[in-house]
Scaffold this active site. Structure first.
Site, PDB file in Angstrom:
ATOM      1  N   ASP A   1      12.172 -30.664  -9.323  1.00  0.00           N
ATOM      2  CA  ASP A   1      12.826 -29.476  -8.786  1.00  0.00           C
ATOM      3  C   ASP A   1      14.337 -29.585  -8.722  1.00  0.00           C
ATOM      4  O   ASP A   1      15.014 -28.582  -8.602  1.00  0.00           O
ATOM      5  CB  ASP A   1      12.313 -29.193  -7.376  1.00  0.00           C
TER       6      ASP A   1
ATOM      7  N   ASP B   1      16.704 -33.631 -12.018  1.00  0.00           N
ATOM      8  CA  ASP B   1      15.510 -33.618 -12.847  1.00  0.00           C
ATOM      9  C   ASP B   1      15.675 -32.779 -14.105  1.00  0.00           C
ATOM     10  O   ASP B   1      14.825 -32.835 -14.988  1.00  0.00           O
ATOM     11  CB  ASP B   1      14.325 -33.023 -12.069  1.00  0.00           C
TER      12      ASP B   1
ATOM     13  N   CYS C   1       3.182   1.672   2.961  1.00  0.00           N
ATOM     14  CA  CYS C   1       4.407   0.858   2.868  1.00  0.00           C
ATOM     15  C   CYS C   1       5.452   1.596   2.033  1.00  0.00           C
ATOM     16  O   CYS C   1       6.624   1.643   2.403  1.00  0.00           O
ATOM     17  CB  CYS C   1       4.121  -0.481   2.199  1.00  0.00           C
TER      18      CYS C   1
ATOM     19  N   ASP D   1       8.564 -35.905  -9.655  1.00  0.00           N
ATOM     20  CA  ASP D   1       9.751 -36.207  -8.872  1.00  0.00           C
ATOM     21  C   ASP D   1       9.268 -36.279  -7.418  1.00  0.00           C
ATOM     22  O   ASP D   1       8.199 -35.782  -7.095  1.00  0.00           O
ATOM     23  CB  ASP D   1      10.761 -35.072  -9.058  1.00  0.00           C
TER      24      ASP D   1
ATOM     25  N   CYS E   1       0.839  -1.202   0.000  1.00  0.00           N
ATOM     26  CA  CYS E   1       0.000   0.000   0.000  1.00  0.00           C
ATOM     27  C   CYS E   1       0.865   1.240   0.000  1.00  0.00           C
ATOM     28  O   CYS E   1       2.087   1.185   0.032  1.00  0.00           O
ATOM     29  CB  CYS E   1      -0.926   0.004   1.208  1.00  0.00           C
TER      30      CYS E   1
END
Lengths: 52, 722
Positions: free
Chosen positions: B621, B625, B41, B441, B38
């Site tokens: 991941d 892989d 912030c 995986d 916002c």
């Protein structure tokens, strides 16, 4: 029909002004953070004078 | 287009080439601020950062949730992160070298300006055209046509350049793409309109040429935006891993870029840190988590002399390693070869737009040429024949086709992005829609990679109190799991004194004068079994085991059952031991599983399935892989995956939850259906309008109407996906 000689240049100039203004906003990074800019307007910082 | 495979190298994790070749201004700091949302912030963060001595200027970008800071030399991100944390915002350092926002920003800006020029010019020309259609005649009409020409020619020369370039590239390579009929239609429309105007003719197509350019540029821009959003989010994930290492020279630690490490350097890796290079441990004792490389969940004991590879995570004690291979020589980087080989498999996919263009472009050209020939032979008038050929090309021009695909992929990617999925590749959705086999995986994908105690009930309350007291002194994943489970069961820690962690072994202390230990089987005196276990010994009593399973990732069970319910075959392929894999497969009701698979086995399994005609989705991941991810038809990796795995996959899951996977398949199927519908709508318009054009009945007004209505219908149809 002589009115055309005023109206056509006027409409073309207005279009050109719009285009130039748009290109200026793109060049000066005004679309980098649309979300932030829409919120920054709520901030009261720099309300009295522009950011130096 | 996929990024060149050089960018897909897993070794980038260890050696980011950008950072070496062109170091950014050292004072430029980028911070990711995931929790800002916002105006308050923005102000708080900017005020806090600007007040820090040495910061020249700080600017928050709320869209990207990022802060860019210009600071004097000597100020680093680690000085500023605590400032923000005190203000209540989490901040992570981003590697500015990995953020190439300016590059894609320039391309997008270029397209946007071309789009604006085409838009403004077409509005003006349309204004003049409407007056012609509503009855301007003679000198007025000619004047309007000449003014239109004066606006159109420079506007097209500037804004249609991307089409000219693409068409020229395709023609010089001896191919036809969608841009060839576009360019031909635009050029032919301009030439015949100029000719007509100079002869005081009735019909000029200046407005059609401009609106065509405008609609097509809008499609290109949508396409670009979709991918730019995904790209910047993917870049941010990569930039979160700042490639730095602690080099030890003559006993002095110094933080350096991983790329600056050389063979023989001594590197200190703190607990929780990742090995930056391949090497040999020269001092220290710890445990290593190799799950990202091999899929094994059991931590490996590490002591002096053990060979380690880049990418492994150090768990308990600080380790000093001597580098034996750096940068491109690391085993991480050698995996790149596997990925590069597999990569070629996917590039064979032809997108729906391309296959449509292949049918469409020759068809349109032949039709237009035939009507030119027919009219020329029948009437003998070159001007009439050319006018009609131009009208056919303009009316059939793939205005709606140019929007059909980008409008749908933009809507679908936006929808999936809100659900936490990042579509990185342009044709990923089309490929995902065809998937009938899903390969998962195990470690880090279906499981969260955090262990969970299974047999808490087997222990006496007193043992649990001792175990909790010992576990709380350690950051080891198993200790944390015990502490968490015990706390949840309302156990209070026993009064254990002198708790100390013995890196690589466990924790020990004294309780009521007895020595108590929690740790590895060999150290405590237990028997090493098949399952992941930590042992507790209280004085002379026989040690007892705490058994663990890997906690399921949230949504894993839901995603698997939704995929099975959708009639897809689900496989589980893991590098972990058979017991652990079988156990998980049973829990998730997956019938087909493969354990102890090497990276090559995984890729081979995928290639095998593809050879049988299956369309395979790979979800993984780890480094083990990456080859499989690249070999599959389409691939998904979680945000927690190694950089290399994320680069190799088409879609990245941003959150922890796996449920969006099943939903993504469904959205992809619907998106593909919409794309095909859009093609059909465009064809229907052509079927109605083309006979008119061939018969010589088409006017610029009919062309403008057909073009706009079909483009708008197609865009609205795409919006139904949102």
């Amino acid at each position: 029909m002589s009115i055309l000689s005023y109206l056509i240049p006027i409409s073309l100039t207005m279009g050109a002004i719009g285009l130039v203004a748009f290109i200026y906003t793109v060049r000066s990074n005004q679309y980098d953070d649309p979300e932030g800019d829409s919120r920054r307007i709520l901030s009261d910082e720099w309300d009295d004078h522009p950011k130096p | 287009m996929r990024p060149p495979s050089a960018a897909a190298c897993p070794g980038c994790l260890a050696a980011p080439t950008d950072a070496v070749e062109q170091p950014l201004k050292p004072a430029q700091i980028a911070l990711s601020l995931p929790t800002i949302h916002c105006q308050a912030c923005i102000s708080a963060v900017e005020r806090g950062l600007n007040a820090y001595p040495g910061v020249r200027s700080a600017r928050v970008n709320l869209t990207l949730k990022r802060a860019m800071i210009d600071a004097e030399d000597g100020i680093a991100a680690r000085d500023l992160i605590p400032v923000l944390e005190r203000l209540g915002y989490t901040a992570h350092e981003l590697d500015p070298g990995a953020l190439s926002a300016t590059e894609s920003g320039r391309a997008g800006r270029d397209l946007l300006i071309r789009l604006a020029v085409a838009g403004f010019a077409s509005m003006n020309v349309m204004l003049l055209s409407v007056s012609v259609w509503s009855g301007a005649t003679d000198a007025t009409r000619d004047m309007f046509h000449w003014i239109s020409a004066a606006i159109t020619l420079p506007a097209i020369a500037y804004s249609a350049q991307p089409f000219f370039r693409n068409a020229w590239a395709a023609l010089s390579a001896g191919r036809l793409n969608m841009d060839v009929p576009i360019v031909l239609a635009i050029l032919l429309a301009l030439v015949t309109s100029l000719w007509e105007t100079s002869l005081s003719g009735e019909h000029a197509y200046f407005d059609a040429a401009l609106t065509l350019t405008f609609f097509l540029l809008a499609g290109r821009y949508l396409d670009f935006r979709t991918r730019a959003v995904a790209r910047s989010a993917a870049e941010e994930l990569a930039a979160l891993e700042v490639p730095r290492a602690l080099r030890v020279r003559d006993g002095v630690e110094q933080e350096v870029a991983v790329a600056d490490l050389a063979v023989g350097d001594h590197v200190l890796v703190r607990p929780g840190g990742r090995m930056p290079v391949d090497g040999v441990i020269v001092s220290g004792q710890s445990e290593l988590d190799r799950s990202l490389l091999t899929g094994e969940t059991l931590p490996v004991f590490a002591a002096t002399g053990l060979v380690v590879s880049a990418g492994e995570v150090n768990l308990t004690g600080p380790l000093t390693i001597r580098a034996t291979a750096v940068g491109e020589e690391t085993s991480l980087h050698r995996m790149a070869d596997l990925v590069a080989i597999a990569e070629s498999g996917r590039s064979r996919y032809t997108s729906l737009a391309d296959s449509a263009a292949k049918l469409y472009a020759p068809g349109v050209h032949i039709l237009s040429a035939l009507s030119f020939l027919g009219w020329y032979l029948w009437s003998g008038d070159l001007r009439v024949a050319l006018n009609i050929a131009a009208a056919v090309l303009i009316i059939t021009c793939p205005c709606a086709l140019g929007l059909a695909v980008p409008a749908v992929t933009t809507a679908a990617s936006g929808r999936l992005f809100r659900k936490g999925m990042l579509i990185k590749h342009a044709t990923a959705l089309e490929r995902l829609a065809q998937v009938d086999t899903v390969v998962f995986d195990k470690t880090g994908t279906l499981t969260a990679g955090t262990p969970e105690v299974t047999n808490l009930g087997d222990h006496s309350r007193q043992d649990l109190e001792i175990a909790l007291a010992l576990a709380e002194g350690s950051a080891h994943p198993l200790s944390r799991a015990i502490a968490q489970a015990a706390r949840a069961a309302d156990i209070r820690p026993a009064a254990v004194n002198d708790v100390r962690e013995v890196p690589g072994y466990g924790a020990e202390g004294t309780w009521r004068g007895q020595r108590v230990r929690l740790g590895r089987a060999s150290w405590v005196g237990g028997a090493q079994g098949e399952k992941t276990a930590a042992w507790l010994a209280v004085g002379p009593h026989p040690p007892q085991a705490f058994l663990f399973v890997d906690a399921l990732r949230p949504g894993a069970a839901k995603a698997v059952s939704a995929l099975l319910a959708a009639g897809k075959d689900v496989y589980l392929v893991s590098g972990d031991s058979a017991g652990a894999v079988e156990n998980l497969a049973k829990r998730l009701k997956i019938d087909r599983w493969l354990a102890e698979a090497l990276p090559e086995d995984k890729a081979a399994r995928i290639a095998d399935l593809r050879a049988k005609g299956r369309k395979v989705l790979m979800v993984g991941d780890g480094l083990n892989d990456t080859a499989a991810l690249a070999a599959a038809d389409v691939s998904i990796s979680p945000a927690s995956a190694l950089d290399a795995a994320r680069v190799a996959s088409d879609i990245v899951l941003l959150g922890q939850d796996l449920t969006p996977i099943a939903e993504a398949c469904e959205t992809a199927i619907r998106a593909t259906r919409r794309i095909k519908e859009n093609f059909r709508i465009a064809t229907v318009y052509n079927v109605i309008a083309v006979p008119l054009a061939v018969a010589g009945l088409a006017t610029p007004l009919i062309a403008a109407l057909a073009m706009s209505t079909s483009s708008i219908t197609v865009s609205l149809n795409a919006l139904r996906l949102r």
